[in-house]
Scaffold this motif. Structure first.
Motif, PDB file in Angstrom:
ATOM      1  N   TRP A 119       0.844  -1.195   0.000  1.00 24.70           N
ATOM      2  CA  TRP A 119       0.000   0.000   0.000  1.00 24.70           C
ATOM      3  C   TRP A 119       0.876   1.240   0.000  1.00 24.70           C
ATOM      4  CZ3 TRP A 119      -0.038   3.730   3.851  1.00 24.70           C
ATOM      5  CH2 TRP A 119       0.540   3.393   5.073  1.00 24.70           C
TER       6      TRP A 119
ATOM      7  N   ASP B 145      -1.982   8.012   0.172  1.00 27.92           N
ATOM      8  CA  ASP B 145      -2.674   8.934  -0.716  1.00 27.92           C
ATOM      9  C   ASP B 145      -2.440  10.350  -0.205  1.00 27.92           C
ATOM     10  OD1 ASP B 145      -4.416  10.049  -2.547  1.00 27.92           O
ATOM     11  OD2 ASP B 145      -6.212   9.065  -1.779  1.00 27.92           O
TER      12      ASP B 145
ATOM     13  N   ASN C  84      -5.291   8.498   3.004  1.00 29.43           N
ATOM     14  CA  ASN C  84      -5.856   7.162   2.837  1.00 29.43           C
ATOM     15  C   ASN C  84      -4.792   6.230   2.257  1.00 29.43           C
ATOM     16  OD1 ASN C  84      -8.693   7.667   3.585  1.00 29.43           O
ATOM     17  ND2 ASN C  84      -8.607   9.069   1.862  1.00 29.43           N
TER      18      ASN C  84
ATOM     19  N   LEU D 198      -3.610   3.482  -0.746  1.00 29.60           N
ATOM     20  CA  LEU D 198      -3.815   3.105  -2.141  1.00 29.60           C
ATOM     21  C   LEU D 198      -3.211   1.729  -2.368  1.00 29.60           C
ATOM     22  CD1 LEU D 198      -2.586   6.424  -3.801  1.00 29.60           C
ATOM     23  CD2 LEU D 198      -4.971   5.709  -3.484  1.00 29.60           C
TER      24      LEU D 198
ATOM     25  N   LEU E 164     -10.096   4.435  -8.468  1.00 34.26           N
ATOM     26  CA  LEU E 164      -9.824   5.784  -8.954  1.00 34.26           C
ATOM     27  C   LEU E 164      -9.829   5.807 -10.480  1.00 34.26           C
ATOM     28  CD1 LEU E 164      -6.930   6.879  -6.569  1.00 34.26           C
ATOM     29  CD2 LEU E 164      -9.402   7.114  -6.260  1.00 34.26           C
TER      30      LEU E 164
ATOM     31  N   ALA F  57      -2.416   9.551  -8.410  1.00 33.77           N
ATOM     32  CA  ALA F  57      -2.067   8.447  -7.516  1.00 33.77           C
ATOM     33  C   ALA F  57      -1.032   7.538  -8.176  1.00 33.77           C
ATOM     34  CB  ALA F  57      -3.317   7.651  -7.149  1.00 33.77           C
TER      35      ALA F  57
ATOM     36  N   ARG G 247      -8.518   3.044  -3.776  1.00 31.27           N
ATOM     37  CA  ARG G 247      -8.366   3.802  -2.523  1.00 31.27           C
ATOM     38  C   ARG G 247      -9.157   3.083  -1.441  1.00 31.27           C
ATOM     39  NH1 ARG G 247     -10.430   9.132  -3.506  1.00 31.27           N
ATOM     40  NH2 ARG G 247      -8.339   9.723  -4.107  1.00 31.27           N
TER      41      ARG G 247
END
Length: 153
Positions: free
Chosen positions: A64, A67, A71, A73, A114, A122, A148
């Motif tokens: 991961w 973001d 958060n 991603l 997204l 991102a 996300r």
């Protein structure tokens, strides 16, 4: 946001089989034991989804990335395969029934894919941190989905 990435027509070999199953279980245990770790160039978490057909909870270790909004991603890369990983379809079927295990905690999250400028921004962040994902993108003609994970507050 919709989960709408179709499989491509070319790509690397789809990961799978007993070895991958063992590897995923091993990494999930290691992530839980250490309260995190690294995986494919990013920080690691265990993604817990509900099987779209079976209704059974599934656990998959994934990398991961942070973001801009704080958060997490994740990328449904399947190592550059033409098809999406199974967990992508589980998220699409049950985006509000997702948990992650990270830093020794189990956290309820909601998943959203997204698109457009949001995905492009991102993607830049992800490939700067883990260039291997750009290589995966070159191997396939599908656009690798960026997801996300939003914490329920």
């Amino acid at each position: 946001m919709s989960f709408d990435t179709r499989p491509g027509s070319r790509g690397a070999r789809q990961p799978g089989g007993r070895l991958l199953h063992w590897f995923n279980r091993f990494n999930a245990r290691r992530i839980r034991r250490r309260g995190g770790g690294k995986f494919r160039g990013g920080d690691a978490l265990v993604l817990r989804t509900i099987g779209r057909k079976s209704g059974t909870e599934r656990a998959t270790p994934v990398a991961w990335f942070a973001d801009a909004d704080g958060n997490r991603l994740i990328v449904a890369s399947a190592a550059g395969a033409a098809g999406n990983p199974a967990w992508y379809y589980n998220l699409a079927a049950n985006p509000d029934r997702v948990r992650i295990e990270v830093a020794g905690e189990a956290i309820e999250v909601r998943a959203e894919q997204l698109h457009g400028a949001e995905r492009a921004e991102a993607w830049e962040r992800i490939t700067a941190a883990a260039p291997g994902f750009a290589k995966y993108q070159q191997q396939t003609d599908r656009e690798l989905p960026v997801i996300r994970l939003l914490e329920w507050r």
